[in-house]
Design an enzyme around this catalytic site. Structure first.
Site, PDB file in Angstrom:
ATOM      1  N   SER A  40       0.042  15.115  14.487  1.00 46.25           N
ATOM      2  CA  SER A  40       1.353  15.212  14.193  1.00 46.25           C
ATOM      3  C   SER A  40       1.485  13.818  14.536  1.00 46.25           C
ATOM      4  O   SER A  40       1.680  12.850  15.435  1.00 46.25           O
ATOM      5  CB  SER A  40       1.052  16.489  15.053  1.00 46.25           C
ATOM      6  OG  SER A  40       2.979  16.838  15.215  1.00 46.25           O
ATOM      7  N   TYR A  94       1.354  21.653  22.494  1.00 50.17           N
ATOM      8  CA  TYR A  94       1.124  21.052  21.328  1.00 50.17           C
ATOM      9  C   TYR A  94       1.490  19.918  21.032  1.00 50.17           C
ATOM     10  O   TYR A  94       0.243  19.229  20.232  1.00 50.17           O
ATOM     11  CB  TYR A  94       2.379  22.264  20.285  1.00 50.17           C
ATOM     12  CG  TYR A  94       2.165  21.337  18.855  1.00 50.17           C
ATOM     13  CD1 TYR A  94       1.449  21.942  17.976  1.00 50.17           C
ATOM     14  CD2 TYR A  94       2.686  20.636  18.243  1.00 50.17           C
ATOM     15  CE1 TYR A  94       1.380  22.055  16.933  1.00 50.17           C
ATOM     16  CE2 TYR A  94       2.449  20.470  16.783  1.00 50.17           C
ATOM     17  CZ  TYR A  94       2.028  20.819  16.164  1.00 50.17           C
ATOM     18  OH  TYR A  94       1.929  19.974  15.203  1.00 50.17           O
TER      19      TYR A  94
HETATM   20  N1  LIG Z   1       4.280  21.597   8.921  1.00 51.88           N
HETATM   21  C1  LIG Z   1       4.414  20.260  10.016  1.00 51.88           C
HETATM   22  O1  LIG Z   1       5.415  20.204   9.716  1.00 51.88           O
HETATM   23  C2  LIG Z   1       2.921  19.844  10.789  1.00 51.88           C
HETATM   24  C3  LIG Z   1       3.783  18.412  10.973  1.00 51.88           C
HETATM   25  C4  LIG Z   1       2.725  18.230  12.246  1.00 51.88           C
HETATM   26  C5  LIG Z   1       2.048  18.472  11.844  1.00 51.88           C
HETATM   27  N2  LIG Z   1       1.316  19.775  11.242  1.00 51.88           N
HETATM   28  C6  LIG Z   1      -0.138  20.296  11.225  1.00 51.88           C
HETATM   29  O2  LIG Z   1      -0.962  20.557  10.452  1.00 51.88           O
HETATM   30  C7  LIG Z   1      -1.834  21.277  10.317  1.00 51.88           C
HETATM   31  C8  LIG Z   1      -2.091  22.870   9.580  1.00 51.88           C
HETATM   32  O3  LIG Z   1      -0.478  23.039  10.393  1.00 51.88           O
HETATM   33  P1  LIG Z   1       0.669  24.351   9.049  1.00 51.88           P
HETATM   34  O4  LIG Z   1       1.875  23.663   9.211  1.00 51.88           O
HETATM   35  O5  LIG Z   1       0.019  24.185   6.967  1.00 51.88           O
HETATM   36  O6  LIG Z   1       0.570  25.219   9.772  1.00 51.88           O
HETATM   37  P2  LIG Z   1       0.585  27.267   9.435  1.00 51.88           P
HETATM   38  O7  LIG Z   1       0.849  27.793  10.462  1.00 51.88           O
HETATM   39  O8  LIG Z   1       1.483  27.392   8.319  1.00 51.88           O
HETATM   40  O9  LIG Z   1      -1.022  27.307   8.818  1.00 51.88           O
HETATM   41  C9  LIG Z   1      -1.733  27.150   9.947  1.00 51.88           C
HETATM   42  C10 LIG Z   1      -3.230  27.907  10.084  1.00 51.88           C
HETATM   43  O10 LIG Z   1      -4.542  28.069  10.579  1.00 51.88           O
HETATM   44  C11 LIG Z   1      -3.879  29.361  11.001  1.00 51.88           C
HETATM   45  N3  LIG Z   1      -4.861  29.669  12.169  1.00 51.88           N
HETATM   46  C12 LIG Z   1      -4.072  29.340  13.141  1.00 51.88           C
HETATM   47  N4  LIG Z   1      -4.477  29.797  14.717  1.00 51.88           N
HETATM   48  C13 LIG Z   1      -5.894  29.861  14.756  1.00 51.88           C
HETATM   49  C14 LIG Z   1      -7.489  29.746  15.076  1.00 51.88           C
HETATM   50  N5  LIG Z   1      -7.098  30.420  16.482  1.00 51.88           N
HETATM   51  N6  LIG Z   1      -8.196  30.213  13.902  1.00 51.88           N
HETATM   52  C15 LIG Z   1      -8.281  30.028  12.498  1.00 51.88           C
HETATM   53  N7  LIG Z   1      -7.438  29.347  12.061  1.00 51.88           N
HETATM   54  C16 LIG Z   1      -6.026  29.724  13.255  1.00 51.88           C
HETATM   55  C17 LIG Z   1      -2.962  29.890  10.394  1.00 51.88           C
HETATM   56  O11 LIG Z   1      -3.591  31.303  10.207  1.00 51.88           O
HETATM   57  C18 LIG Z   1      -2.674  29.728   9.428  1.00 51.88           C
HETATM   58  O12 LIG Z   1      -3.390  29.703   8.092  1.00 51.88           O
HETATM   59  C19 LIG Z   1      -1.593  21.788  11.955  1.00 51.88           C
HETATM   60  O13 LIG Z   1      -2.429  20.726  13.081  1.00 51.88           O
HETATM   61  C20 LIG Z   1      -0.149  21.181  12.333  1.00 51.88           C
HETATM   62  O14 LIG Z   1       0.039  21.453  14.509  1.00 51.88           O
HETATM   63  C21 LIG Z   1       2.427  20.169  10.307  1.00 51.88           C
END
Ligand SMILES: NC(=O)c1ccc[n+]([C@@H]2O[C@H](COP(=O)([O-])OP(=O)(O)OC[C@H]3O[C@@H](n4cnc5c(N)ncnc54)[C@H](O)[C@@H]3O)[C@@H](O)[C@H]2O)c1
Length: 253
Positions: free
Chosen positions: A142, A155
């Site tokens: 991230s 986080y």
């Molecule tokens: N959306 C953003 O702005 C953003 C920014 C930086 C980093 N990220 C990173 O991108 C990645 C995806 O995030 P996103 O934004 O799509 O989030 P999201 O919450 O929309 O999706 C995350 C997915 O992970 C699954 N998940 C959560 N805990 C779990 C577990 N214990 N076992 C298996 N699956 C699990 C959830 O059910 C969900 O489907 C993550 O690593 C997040 O930290 C996102």
């Protein structure tokens, strides 16, 4: 022929957001994709949609913090598609509090889902990739590893750790022709980001004025970079952190 034709990929956290976009893109590009998510029904529905549109995907409920769930997911991938070439460690969770307000169980939960999971998946995939000619591991970190805000400490700590882990794994894996890289997304329009801000429309998100490109990113704008790192197009990259944040962290303030 697609960019990932003939490849077998595992994507965690594939039920929604960046994981879903990655799974859909991988399948369009010809990969056979094993999808894991703690939301079992949603991830199975996604695999069914991909299959119905001509792609190759299968799915299983998997808590990435659980050793037995992770081992079962990888076993399913081997049985369905054969040796794994690509691992995308995408699943993550956040609990929003000030540091002194976390219970120890909450703190440990975030660390387990966001960091221990990378160890659990990678330790099983590395020997398989090593035996079958190499592979590519992509961790989703991230922009919080670079610049952050109060109220999300475990986080943020895990995302910094993922960047360090990427470098350390790259060194260990290079002799086996396994490349290990990570992506640092900025603000991306997924449930994780939008639900935390009261589900306002993306163009009204409070972060928009701080983003030089003037908008929240789309999940596929991260998935494209995952595809690049997963494919042979990035054949000379390992140990890299790729920032995809619309310029968000380029600011002084
Ligand atoms: N959306 C953003 O702005 C953003 C920014 C930086 C980093 N990220 C990173 O991108 C990645 C995806 O995030 P996103 O934004 O799509 O989030 P999201 O919450 O929309 O999706 C995350 C997915 O992970 C699954 N998940 C959560 N805990 C779990 C577990 N214990 N076992 C298996 N699956 C699990 C959830 O059910 C969900 O489907 C993550 O690593 C997040 O930290 C996102």
């Amino acid at each position: 022929m697609g960019a990932l034709t003939g490849k077998v990929a595992i994507v965690t956290g594939a039920a929604q957001g960046i994981g879903q976009a990655t799974a859909e893109r991988f399948a369009r590009e010809g990969a056979q994709v094993m999808l894991g998510d703690i939301q079992g029904e949603a991830v199975e529905q996604l695999a069914a949609r991909i299959t119905a549109s001509g792609g190759k995907a299968t799915a299983a409920r998997c808590d990435v913090a659980s050793e037995s769930d992770v081992d079962a997911l990888i076993q399913r991938a081997l049985e369905a598609f054969g040796p794994v070439n690509i691992l995308v460690n995408n699943a993550a969770t956040a609990i929003y509090r000030l540091l002194h307000e976390y219970t120890q169980a909450e703190w440990d939960q975030v660390i387990a889902v966001n960091l221990r999971s990378l160890y659990l998946t990678s330790r099983r995939c590395i020997p398989i990739m090593a035996e079958y000619g190499g592979g590519s591991i992509v961790h989703i970190a991230s922009a919080h590893a670079r610049a952050t805000a109060p109220g999300n400490t475990p986080y943020v700590a895990t995302k910094g750790a993922v960047v360090s882990l990427t470098r350390a794994m790259a060194l260990e894996c290079a002799p086996h022709r396994i490349r290990v890289n990570c992506i640092l997304p900025g603000a991306i329009e997924t449930p994780m980001l939008m639900e935390n801000w009261g589900d306002v429309p993306a163009d009204q998100h409070p972060l928009v004025p701080r983003i030089p490109l003037g908008r929240i990113g789309k999940p596929d704008e991260i998935a494209r970079v995952v595809q690049f790192l997963a494919s042979d197009e990035s054949s000379y990259m390992t140990g890299s952190e790729v920032l995809v944040d619309g310029g968000l962290t380029a600011h002084f303030d």
